[in-house]
Design a protein around this motif. Structure first.
Motif, short mmCIF file in Angstrom:
data_model
loop_
_atom_site.label_atom_id
_atom_site.label_comp_id
_atom_site.label_asym_id
_atom_site.label_seq_id
_atom_site.Cartn_x
_atom_site.Cartn_y
_atom_site.Cartn_z
N LEU A 78 0.86 -1.19 0.00
CA LEU A 78 0.00 0.00 0.00
C LEU A 78 0.89 1.23 0.00
N HIS A 79 0.32 2.34 -0.49
CA HIS A 79 1.12 3.54 -0.73
C HIS A 79 0.79 4.62 0.30
N PHE A 80 1.79 4.96 1.13
CA PHE A 80 1.60 6.05 2.10
C PHE A 80 1.25 7.39 1.42
N PRO A 81 1.99 7.83 0.38
CA PRO A 81 1.66 9.16 -0.18
C PRO A 81 0.35 9.18 -0.98
N GLN A 82 -0.34 8.05 -1.04
CA GLN A 82 -1.65 8.02 -1.72
C GLN A 82 -2.80 7.88 -0.71
N THR A 83 -2.53 8.30 0.53
CA THR A 83 -3.55 8.20 1.59
C THR A 83 -4.87 8.83 1.16
N HIS A 93 -6.76 4.01 -16.92
CA HIS A 93 -5.72 2.99 -16.75
C HIS A 93 -4.46 3.54 -16.09
N LEU A 94 -3.57 2.61 -15.72
CA LEU A 94 -2.41 2.92 -14.87
C LEU A 94 -1.64 4.18 -15.27
N LEU A 95 -1.12 4.24 -16.50
CA LEU A 95 -0.17 5.32 -16.81
C LEU A 95 -0.85 6.69 -16.82
N ASN A 96 -2.08 6.75 -17.30
CA ASN A 96 -2.81 8.03 -17.25
C ASN A 96 -3.14 8.42 -15.82
N TRP A 97 -3.51 7.41 -15.03
CA TRP A 97 -3.87 7.66 -13.62
C TRP A 97 -2.65 8.18 -12.85
N LEU A 98 -1.48 7.58 -13.10
CA LEU A 98 -0.26 8.07 -12.44
C LEU A 98 -0.02 9.53 -12.81
N ASP A 99 -0.15 9.80 -14.10
CA ASP A 99 0.17 11.13 -14.62
C ASP A 99 -0.81 12.19 -14.09
N PRO A 213 12.54 0.89 -5.89
CA PRO A 213 12.41 1.52 -7.21
C PRO A 213 10.94 1.46 -7.61
N ARG A 214 10.36 2.58 -8.03
CA ARG A 214 8.90 2.62 -8.19
C ARG A 214 8.37 1.54 -9.13
N PHE A 215 8.85 1.53 -10.36
CA PHE A 215 8.57 0.46 -11.33
C PHE A 215 9.56 0.60 -12.46
N GLY A 216 9.49 -0.30 -13.43
CA GLY A 216 10.50 -0.29 -14.48
C GLY A 216 10.67 1.07 -15.13
N THR A 243 8.75 -3.37 -5.25
CA THR A 243 8.47 -2.63 -6.48
C THR A 243 7.17 -3.15 -7.10
N HIS A 244 6.80 -2.59 -8.25
CA HIS A 244 5.66 -3.08 -9.03
C HIS A 244 6.19 -3.93 -10.20
N LEU A 245 5.41 -4.93 -10.59
CA LEU A 245 5.82 -5.79 -11.70
C LEU A 245 4.62 -6.15 -12.56
N SER A 246 4.76 -5.96 -13.86
CA SER A 246 3.79 -6.51 -14.85
C SER A 246 2.33 -6.32 -14.43
N GLU A 247 1.99 -5.04 -14.28
CA GLU A 247 0.63 -4.74 -13.81
C GLU A 247 -0.32 -4.49 -14.99
N ASN A 248 0.22 -3.81 -16.01
CA ASN A 248 -0.63 -3.30 -17.08
C ASN A 248 0.05 -3.60 -18.42
N THR A 342 -3.57 -4.20 -0.46
CA THR A 342 -4.68 -3.31 -0.81
C THR A 342 -4.31 -2.43 -2.00
N ASP A 343 -3.01 -2.08 -2.10
CA ASP A 343 -2.55 -1.09 -3.09
C ASP A 343 -3.31 0.23 -2.97
N VAL A 344 -3.65 0.62 -1.74
CA VAL A 344 -4.16 1.99 -1.56
C VAL A 344 -3.15 2.94 -2.16
N1 GUN Z 1 3.12 1.50 -10.90
C1 GUN Z 1 3.99 2.52 -10.65
N2 GUN Z 1 3.53 3.32 -9.69
C2 GUN Z 1 2.35 2.80 -9.29
C3 GUN Z 1 1.41 3.18 -8.29
O1 GUN Z 1 1.55 4.16 -7.58
N3 GUN Z 1 0.32 2.38 -8.17
C4 GUN Z 1 0.14 1.26 -8.92
N4 GUN Z 1 -0.95 0.54 -8.75
N5 GUN Z 1 1.00 0.90 -9.87
C5 GUN Z 1 2.11 1.65 -10.04
#
Ligand code: GUN
Ligand code: ZN
Length: 474
Positions: A78-83, A93-99, A213-216, A243-248, A342-344
């Motif tokens: 779970l992500h603290f800075p995403q409380t 989807h993931l990359l737009n949501w991050l951005d 490391p956040r993700f690749g 880290t995150h792996l192969s999510e999207n 949870t990946d909050v």
């Molecule tokens: N991949 C890189 N950063 C993140 C994040 O904050 N949340 C999720 N779900 N996937 C990520």
């Protein structure tokens, strides 16, 4: 002096795999959990058979009536800075949501006052959800990590965390990025300051640090090589990697394209040079947790199993971001440990049993022979003992085996009417084993935060830090 908690006990005993969890399920309708002064479990069994202290008055008894005692939940991602980022609209989807949602939200923790309040809120949410141990994806800002570790220690919770490392990324991530050199120095500094420094006795330490490391797509090959060296020099002290792996699918295509690797896992396995050639040390191992692993091939799953790395399975988040479904049968069959996360804030639930509920639903809905109805013991296992295993803390927590530290929840169904009525009026089979499984399933599916009456870590009751009043600007 011993402390005895009386109630209805559920736990998955011993060291089973997930497929053996139902055989290892323990159900004690008139149970007792006896804890010594050090917070260690000295008995878990029928209340009438519990050992009685020689001296009268040397046993403090807490009778929780029809309340349930279960091991504390372990949230492996779970992500603290995403409380405050659950239910964030505007991403998809993931990359737009991050951005559009997440990088700007995380940048707000640059303000130390905001970061400190966020840390207190985050900790309060964890207590409300009964998350006694967690792998917490940290903030980019060291002062925010300090606030997180401090709030967690005050509350008495377990934590593994590390600052999110980013040395590459889009413009929206710029406030979270550092130079290559600073990335390594900050990680090294965080390990020295916070890893295991809360106790002289490593077995009773509640606080650990991970290299994160956040993700690749957020790291360069230079960063990966330097992190490999840092991990080589800190592994023997029990430092973690997360880290995150192969999510999207789109993310995976970009990772393979930008590194020129055959598979995403190569990036974290030291094979991050073009053609999956070795460029540094592997970051995989017994203290490595990879979040998601939705779209892995069989080689990647075997490699995770071989190295003892674990997967944080986050179906609530995968539904929210439309990432797909981690194939349950195939992943488990590969022998890799699968724990719950949870990946909050991509996950919009803080409660691990909500993750188990969605796991049940998505895996039953997998196509053809892949579809499976998880056994309630497999669900409990995934949210407790598998989490302890993923954190490499199975010798200390995860169930009520004698000698482990007493991390547990007291659940009072009377505090949440829907749960109370499921338990009171649900149909129960004549078969005792099936009736037991029905009770556990109802408990896990119907549980919500208000029913979590008490949270204990190492035998001590955990209390929430003061949180900002409602309506407060931040
Ligand atoms: N991949 C890189 N950063 C993140 C994040 O904050 N949340 C999720 N779900 N996937 C990520
Ligand atoms: Zn995540």
């Amino acid at each position: 002096m011993t402390t005895t908690h009386l109630g209805q006990i559920f736990h998955v005993a011993g060291q089973p795999t997930v497929t053996d969890a139902s055989r290892a399920l323990v159900w004690l309708p008139d149970g007792a959990l006896v804890v010594d002064d050090a917070g260690d479990i000295i008995y878990c069994g029928p209340r009438d058979s519990r050992p009685r202290p020689a001296a009268p008055g040397a046993e403090a008894i807490h009778d929780h009536g029809s309340g349930f005692l279960i091991p504390g939940f372990v949230d492996t991602h779970l992500h603290f800075p995403q409380t405050y980022s659950t239910d964030a609209y505007g991403g998809g989807h993931l990359l737009n949501w991050l951005d559009s949602c997440v990088f700007p939200a995380e940048a707000r923790l640059a303000d130390p006052e905001f970061a400190a309040r966020t840390a207190r809120n985050f900790t309060a949410r964890r207590i409300a959800a009964g998350t006694t141990a967690a792998m917490v994806f940290g903030s980019a800002f060291p002062h925010a990590q300090e606030a997180l570790f401090t709030a967690t220690e005050r509350a008495g919770l377990r934590i593994v965390s590390g600052r999110g490392i980013q040395t590459a990324g889009p413009a929206s991530a710029a406030p979270l990025m550092t130079t290559e050199r600073a990335a390594i120095e900050l990680a090294d500094d965080e390990i020295r300051r916070w890893h295991g420094t809360d106790s002289d006795d490593p077995r009773s330490s509640l606080r650990h640090v991970a290299i994160v490391p956040r993700f690749g797509l957020s790291v360069t090959t230079t960063t990966l090589a330097a992190l490999g060296e840092l991990y080589d020099s800190t592994r023997d002290r029990g430092v973690y990697m997360h880290t995150h792996l192969s999510e999207n699918i789109h993310e995976i295509d970009l990772v393979r394209e930008s590194f020129g690797v055959d598979g995403y896992l190569d990036v974290f396995d030291g094979r991050f040079q073009r053609g999956s050639r070795t460029g540094g040390s592997s970051l995989l191992g017994r203290r490595t947790i990879l979040a998601h692993a939705v779209h892995c091939n069989d080689d990647e799953l075997s490699r995770m199993a071989e190295t003892g790395s674990s997967i944080a399975h986050c179906p609530v988040s995968q539904l929210f971001l439309g990432s797909g479904t981690m194939p349950w049968r195939r992943t488990v069959a590969a022998g890799v440990t699968v724990a719950a996360g949870t990946d909050v804030g991509a996950g919009d639930e803080w409660l691990i049993s909500r993750v188990l509920s969605d796991a049940y639903k998505v895996h039953l809905s997998e196509p053809g022979d892949a579809g499976v109805a998880m056994h309630p013991a497999e669900m409990l296992f995934t949210g407790t003992l598998a989490g302890a295993r993923a954190l490499d803390l199975e010798d200390r927590i995860g169930n009520f085996d004698v000698g482990k530290q007493a991390d547990f929840l007291v659940i009072d169904a009377g505090r949440w009417a829907p749960l109370e009525s499921i338990l009171a009026h649900g149909v129960r089979a004549d078969d005792e084993t099936l009736a037991r499984d029905q009770i556990l399933f109802g408990l896990l599916m119907g549980l919500r935060e208000p029913a979590i009456a008490e949270v204990h870590v190492q035998g001590r009751r955990v209390t929430a830090p003061p949180v900002p009043p409602p309506g407060c600007r931040i």
